[in-house]
Design a protein around this motif. Structure first.
Motif, PDB file in Angstrom:
ATOM      1  N   ASN A  70       0.821  -1.212   0.000  1.00 33.37           N
ATOM      2  CA  ASN A  70       0.000   0.000   0.000  1.00 33.37           C
ATOM      3  C   ASN A  70       0.854   1.261   0.000  1.00 33.37           C
ATOM      4  OD1 ASN A  70      -2.549  -1.159  -0.110  1.00 33.37           O
ATOM      5  ND2 ASN A  70      -2.698  -1.405   2.097  1.00 33.37           N
ATOM      6  N   ALA A  71       1.943   1.228   0.772  1.00 29.29           N
ATOM      7  CA  ALA A  71       2.846   2.386   0.803  1.00 29.29           C
ATOM      8  C   ALA A  71       3.488   2.600  -0.564  1.00 29.29           C
ATOM      9  CB  ALA A  71       3.920   2.194   1.876  1.00 29.29           C
ATOM     10  N   ALA A  72       3.897   1.484  -1.199  1.00 27.58           N
ATOM     11  CA  ALA A  72       4.524   1.582  -2.523  1.00 27.58           C
ATOM     12  C   ALA A  72       3.518   2.059  -3.572  1.00 27.58           C
ATOM     13  CB  ALA A  72       5.116   0.237  -2.924  1.00 27.58           C
ATOM     14  N   ASP A  73       2.278   1.551  -3.497  1.00 29.32           N
ATOM     15  CA  ASP A  73       1.254   1.955  -4.464  1.00 29.32           C
ATOM     16  C   ASP A  73       0.937   3.443  -4.351  1.00 29.32           C
ATOM     17  OD1 ASP A  73       1.097  -0.599  -5.429  1.00 29.32           O
ATOM     18  OD2 ASP A  73      -0.735  -1.129  -4.339  1.00 29.32           O
ATOM     19  N   TRP A  74       0.795   3.919  -3.108  1.00 28.15           N
ATOM     20  CA  TRP A  74       0.514   5.337  -2.916  1.00 28.15           C
ATOM     21  C   TRP A  74       1.705   6.192  -3.363  1.00 28.15           C
ATOM     22  CZ3 TRP A  74       2.927   9.012   0.211  1.00 28.15           C
ATOM     23  CH2 TRP A  74       2.304  10.270   0.220  1.00 28.15           C
ATOM     24  N   ILE A 339      14.135   3.555 -13.517  1.00 31.44           N
ATOM     25  CA  ILE A 339      13.100   2.814 -12.788  1.00 31.44           C
ATOM     26  C   ILE A 339      13.715   1.911 -11.722  1.00 31.44           C
ATOM     27  CG2 ILE A 339      11.249   1.108 -13.024  1.00 31.44           C
ATOM     28  CD1 ILE A 339      10.748   2.247 -15.840  1.00 31.44           C
ATOM     29  N   ILE A 340      14.755   1.159 -12.088  1.00 34.22           N
ATOM     30  CA  ILE A 340      15.397   0.263 -11.117  1.00 34.22           C
ATOM     31  C   ILE A 340      16.017   1.071  -9.985  1.00 34.22           C
ATOM     32  CG2 ILE A 340      17.207  -1.451 -10.759  1.00 34.22           C
ATOM     33  CD1 ILE A 340      14.842  -2.522 -12.295  1.00 34.22           C
ATOM     34  N   PHE A 341      16.635   2.219 -10.332  1.00 38.03           N
ATOM     35  CA  PHE A 341      17.215   3.058  -9.284  1.00 38.03           C
ATOM     36  C   PHE A 341      16.126   3.507  -8.307  1.00 38.03           C
ATOM     37  CE2 PHE A 341      18.298   7.204  -7.502  1.00 38.03           C
ATOM     38  CZ  PHE A 341      19.530   6.927  -6.928  1.00 38.03           C
ATOM     39  N   ALA A 342      14.961   3.870  -8.835  1.00 37.48           N
ATOM     40  CA  ALA A 342      13.858   4.296  -7.981  1.00 37.48           C
ATOM     41  C   ALA A 342      13.359   3.152  -7.098  1.00 37.48           C
ATOM     42  CB  ALA A 342      12.722   4.846  -8.831  1.00 37.48           C
ATOM     43  N   THR A 343      13.425   1.932  -7.603  1.00 39.64           N
ATOM     44  CA  THR A 343      13.040   0.766  -6.803  1.00 39.64           C
ATOM     45  C   THR A 343      13.981   0.602  -5.615  1.00 39.64           C
ATOM     46  OG1 THR A 343      12.192  -0.332  -8.792  1.00 39.64           O
ATOM     47  CG2 THR A 343      12.601  -1.715  -6.874  1.00 39.64           C
ATOM     48  N   VAL A 344      15.277   0.755  -5.874  1.00 37.07           N
ATOM     49  CA  VAL A 344      16.270   0.687  -4.791  1.00 37.07           C
ATOM     50  C   VAL A 344      16.037   1.820  -3.798  1.00 37.07           C
ATOM     51  CG1 VAL A 344      18.730   0.929  -4.265  1.00 37.07           C
ATOM     52  CG2 VAL A 344      17.991  -0.496  -6.195  1.00 37.07           C
ATOM     53  N   LEU A 495       8.041  10.098 -13.256  1.00 35.62           N
ATOM     54  CA  LEU A 495       7.316   8.846 -13.476  1.00 35.62           C
ATOM     55  C   LEU A 495       8.208   7.634 -13.204  1.00 35.62           C
ATOM     56  CD1 LEU A 495       4.613   7.642 -14.404  1.00 35.62           C
ATOM     57  CD2 LEU A 495       5.470   7.736 -16.756  1.00 35.62           C
ATOM     58  N   THR A 496       9.518   7.797 -13.360  1.00 36.78           N
ATOM     59  CA  THR A 496      10.416   6.676 -13.042  1.00 36.78           C
ATOM     60  C   THR A 496      10.293   6.291 -11.578  1.00 36.78           C
ATOM     61  OG1 THR A 496      12.314   8.119 -12.534  1.00 36.78           O
ATOM     62  CG2 THR A 496      12.081   7.376 -14.810  1.00 36.78           C
ATOM     63  N   VAL A 497      10.086   7.291 -10.709  1.00 35.29           N
ATOM     64  CA  VAL A 497       9.918   6.995  -9.286  1.00 35.29           C
ATOM     65  C   VAL A 497       8.625   6.227  -9.067  1.00 35.29           C
ATOM     66  CG1 VAL A 497       9.770   7.979  -6.971  1.00 35.29           C
ATOM     67  CG2 VAL A 497      11.213   9.081  -8.697  1.00 35.29           C
ATOM     68  N   ALA A 498       7.561   6.624  -9.774  1.00 34.95           N
ATOM     69  CA  ALA A 498       6.285   5.919  -9.658  1.00 34.95           C
ATOM     70  C   ALA A 498       6.440   4.473 -10.100  1.00 34.95           C
ATOM     71  CB  ALA A 498       5.226   6.615 -10.510  1.00 34.95           C
ATOM     72  N   LEU A 499       7.045   4.272 -11.261  1.00 40.64           N
ATOM     73  CA  LEU A 499       7.202   2.918 -11.769  1.00 40.64           C
ATOM     74  C   LEU A 499       8.156   2.111 -10.895  1.00 40.64           C
ATOM     75  CD1 LEU A 499       7.274   3.594 -15.616  1.00 40.64           C
ATOM     76  CD2 LEU A 499       5.372   2.865 -14.182  1.00 40.64           C
ATOM     77  N   GLY A 500       9.121   2.800 -10.279  1.00 37.92           N
ATOM     78  CA  GLY A 500      10.006   2.119  -9.330  1.00 37.92           C
ATOM     79  C   GLY A 500       9.234   1.610  -8.128  1.00 37.92           C
ATOM     80  N   GLN A 501       8.297   2.422  -7.629  1.00 33.69           N
ATOM     81  CA  GLN A 501       7.453   2.006  -6.504  1.00 33.69           C
ATOM     82  C   GLN A 501       6.554   0.850  -6.911  1.00 33.69           C
ATOM     83  OE1 GLN A 501       7.654   3.008  -3.472  1.00 33.69           O
ATOM     84  NE2 GLN A 501       8.363   5.109  -3.374  1.00 33.69           N
ATOM     85  N   TYR A 502       5.968   0.955  -8.105  1.00 34.82           N
ATOM     86  CA  TYR A 502       5.093  -0.117  -8.572  1.00 34.82           C
ATOM     87  C   TYR A 502       5.886  -1.396  -8.831  1.00 34.82           C
ATOM     88  CZ  TYR A 502       1.307   3.259  -9.109  1.00 34.82           C
ATOM     89  OH  TYR A 502       0.334   4.206  -8.868  1.00 34.82           O
ATOM     90  N   LEU A 503       7.098  -1.244  -9.352  1.00 30.94           N
ATOM     91  CA  LEU A 503       7.945  -2.411  -9.566  1.00 30.94           C
ATOM     92  C   LEU A 503       8.280  -3.070  -8.231  1.00 30.94           C
ATOM     93  CD1 LEU A 503       9.592  -4.279 -11.371  1.00 30.94           C
ATOM     94  CD2 LEU A 503      11.481  -2.620 -11.250  1.00 30.94           C
ATOM     95  N   SER A 504       8.572  -2.257  -7.216  1.00 32.53           N
ATOM     96  CA  SER A 504       8.823  -2.789  -5.876  1.00 32.53           C
ATOM     97  C   SER A 504       7.620  -3.582  -5.383  1.00 32.53           C
ATOM     98  CB  SER A 504       9.137  -1.643  -4.906  1.00 32.53           C
ATOM     99  OG  SER A 504       9.305  -2.127  -3.587  1.00 32.53           O
ATOM    100  N   SER A 505       6.432  -2.998  -5.558  1.00 30.48           N
ATOM    101  CA  SER A 505       5.203  -3.675  -5.147  1.00 30.48           C
ATOM    102  C   SER A 505       5.016  -4.972  -5.920  1.00 30.48           C
ATOM    103  CB  SER A 505       4.008  -2.747  -5.379  1.00 30.48           C
ATOM    104  OG  SER A 505       2.801  -3.376  -5.026  1.00 30.48           O
TER     105      SER A 505
END
Length: 576
Positions: A70-74, A339-344, A495-505
């Motif tokens: 939920n935190a990652a999605d938001w 995107i991967i950097f944002a996931t990290v 948007l890379t940060v958003a996709l990084g969060q979604y990728l994490s989720s």
């Protein structure tokens, strides 16, 4: 001083719509209000988001994986809504009014969030500090507040950095040199706000009350609005150039309509306005480039174009309009590597926090909130920004001969490389923590006797990587964006940060499903002592290595945009 020298030459206007006076507007004198706004807004955002995963887990009574998801999605949504704000800014309102209007929505969301955590009947019922239960209605109010905030921040994020950069005249070499420094100090102000959030506000949320912990960010956001509006008379504003989405669609449609048309070798046979100005308000003309030639078909003059359709952009587009689309397409491979950097980066508010909960969080009688360790990421950024600006850039300038020392792509690549080591350290730390758990049978122990301060290095490493990658992205997407699409491209970088969060989720969901298929606890159970969080960090490290290699390849072939001439001049503005 001649009249032309008094006014900016980049098309900016003052708050009354007149050509901006260089002596009375813009440059560093306008920046304190913008930087103050960003500092307060980031204090509000991080003050609410840094500890959000713990609110989900302990106040709304969610499982660890659900809370993290939920935190990652938001968090991801907060970096998708900038596409909305950017479109409104570039097409209709301009950056100033977009920031102001969406800030009001932000304040409303923060106010509702504070009420949902403090007013009896709206806040969850707690039996002990960490045993709370929320009704469906209470959870709904909380999520409505959260997503109002996500919408509000969507109008601010893509516009503030570009609006600050707009205060420096692109056509003035002296002012332009300060633009790169602005991005450094802009990010510095972000982290001053984050520093207060990660230290004081996280402690208040964990030890005093969530109501007060959310109330202070709400007040900070109100101060941010006041700070921003106070500088109105000093700002330089770029006029909106019309819908960038429409212009992109026009090029695609016109190209498809002419799919069987040959593109001439001589670019002079392609259509462009004869005037000095681009047909797009607030934009320089762009020179023709040889790649992506299919889209050049949109600018090919046919007999019917000469006769009837020069005013129909769905059949005939200018070279500049075609090059806008090409510029966006060329940005996409570089964009994707973020995107991967944002996931990290996102692990600081997810599994770094949950890992910290399993370690010794006590310093004598003081209990350290696990989320507060993000303060070391912030301190790292605050340390590295002036080091980069005052030491690294001058040194790199001597060796490279470039005025900014490193190119933006070189800067981003260094950051991607550094980020790998944060995951390598995190997996090593978790490996030794799990060895201790297994050796001493600490499976049911809430905190193993291993100091939480052992988590400091990965936070510090990520902070260093941020200074190179995130600030490099801000500057790169601003400089390489077509002039009338800068808010849109800033939103694209976010948007890379958003996709990084979604990728994490997504990774959490896939890893949980795969590793629990045989009925075991899997890698990421509620009690991490039974899991293999080290393997999850190892997965992210491996993805980071692959991502870095891909970045090296795509950056090698990147083709920079080619602006032609200067932007709109004062005398041209007077005729609009």
């Amino acid at each position: 001083m001649a009249e032309d020298d008094v006014c900016t030459k980049d098309g900016t206007v003052d708050y009354l719509g007149n050509p901006a006076n260089k002596r009375k507007t813009g440059t560093w004198k306008a920046c304190p209000f913008i930087l103050g706004n960003e500092c307060c807004e980031r204090l509000a955002f991080y003050g609410m988001s840094t500890n959000l995963v713990r609110y989900f887990k302990y106040q709304l009574h969610q499982h660890s994986a659900t809370a993290s998801k939920n935190a990652a999605d938001w968090g991801g949504t907060c970096y998708i809504t900038p596409l909305i704000g950017a479109f409104v800014a570039d097409a209709y309102l301009g950056r100033f009014w977009t920031i102001f209007c969406f800030s009001i929505v932000y304040v409303i969301g923060m106010t509702l969030l504070t009420l949902s955590a403090s007013v009896p009947g709206m806040k969850p019922t707690c039996y002990t500090k960490d045993d709370c239960h929320a009704t469906h209605e209470q959870s709904a109010i909380f999520f409505v507040a959260l997503y109002l905030i996500a919408l509000g921040t969507g109008g601010i994020k893509p516009c503030v950095s570009s609006f600050g950069a707009d205060q420096f005249d692109d056509a003035d070499e002296v002012e332009k040199e300060h633009k790169s420094s602005f991005f450094n100090w802009f990010y510095f102000s972000i982290n001053i706000g984050a520093l207060i959030a990660a230290s004081l506000l996280v402690w208040i949320q964990d030890n005093v009350s969530w109501g007060l912990g959310f109330g202070i960010p709400a007040v900070a956001m109100a101060i941010a609005v006041v700070s921003f509006f106070s500088g109105t008379r000093l700002y330089r504003n770029q006029k909106p150039g019309g819908s960038p989405i429409t212009r992109i669609c026009q090029v695609i449609v016109a190209s498809i309509r002419k799919y069987n048309v040959e593109v001439p070798e001589d670019e002079s046979h392609l259509y462009e306005t004869q005037e000095t100005l681009s047909a797009i308000q607030g934009s320089r003309k762009l020179g023709h480039s040889n790649g992506l030639r299919f889209f050049d078909k949109a600018a090919v003059l046919e007999n019917s174009d000469n006769a009837r359709d020069t005013n129909n952009p769905w059949r005939l587009c200018t070279i500049t309009q075609v090059e806008e689309l090409k510029a966006i397409i060329r940005l996409l491979p570089i964009w994707a590597t973020g995107i991967i950097f944002a996931t990290v980066y996102g692990q600081m508010s997810n599994y770094f926090v949950l890992q910290g909960e399993t370690m010794n969080t006590h310093l004598r009688k003081f209990k350290i909130p696990p989320a507060s360790l993000s303060i070391f990421d912030t301190l790292s950024v605050i340390f590295w920004v002036p080091v980069y600006d005052k030491i690294i850039v001058p040194l790199a300038r001597k060796f490279s001969g470039k005025k900014n020392g490193l190119t933006q792509l070189q800067r981003m690549g260094i950051g991607l490389f550094i980020s790998i080591f944060s995951m390598l350290y995190a997996l090593t730390l978790e490996h030794f923590r799990l060895r201790m758990v297994k050796r001493d049978n600490y499976y049911k122990l809430k905190e193993v006797p291993m100091s939480i301060f052992l988590q400091v290095p990965p936070y510090f490493i990520i902070g260093c990587a941020e200074v190179f990658t995130f600030i490099g992205q801000l500057e790169f997407f601003y400089e390489q964006a077509p002039d009338a699409m800068r808010s849109f491209c800033s939103a694209l970088s976010l948007l890379t940060v958003a996709l990084g969060q979604y990728l994490s989720s997504l990774l959490v969901t896939i890893v949980t499903k795969v590793t629990t298929a045989n009925g075991g606890p899997g890698w990421l159970p509620d009690n991490l002592n039974y899991g293999r969080l080290d393997l999850f960090f190892g997965l992210l490290a491996g993805l980071s290595v692959v991502n870095f290699v891909v970045f090296l390849v795509v950056s090698k072939f990147y083709e920079y945009k080619k602006p032609v001439g200067t932007l709109i001049r004062k005398q041209d503005l007077d005729s609009l």
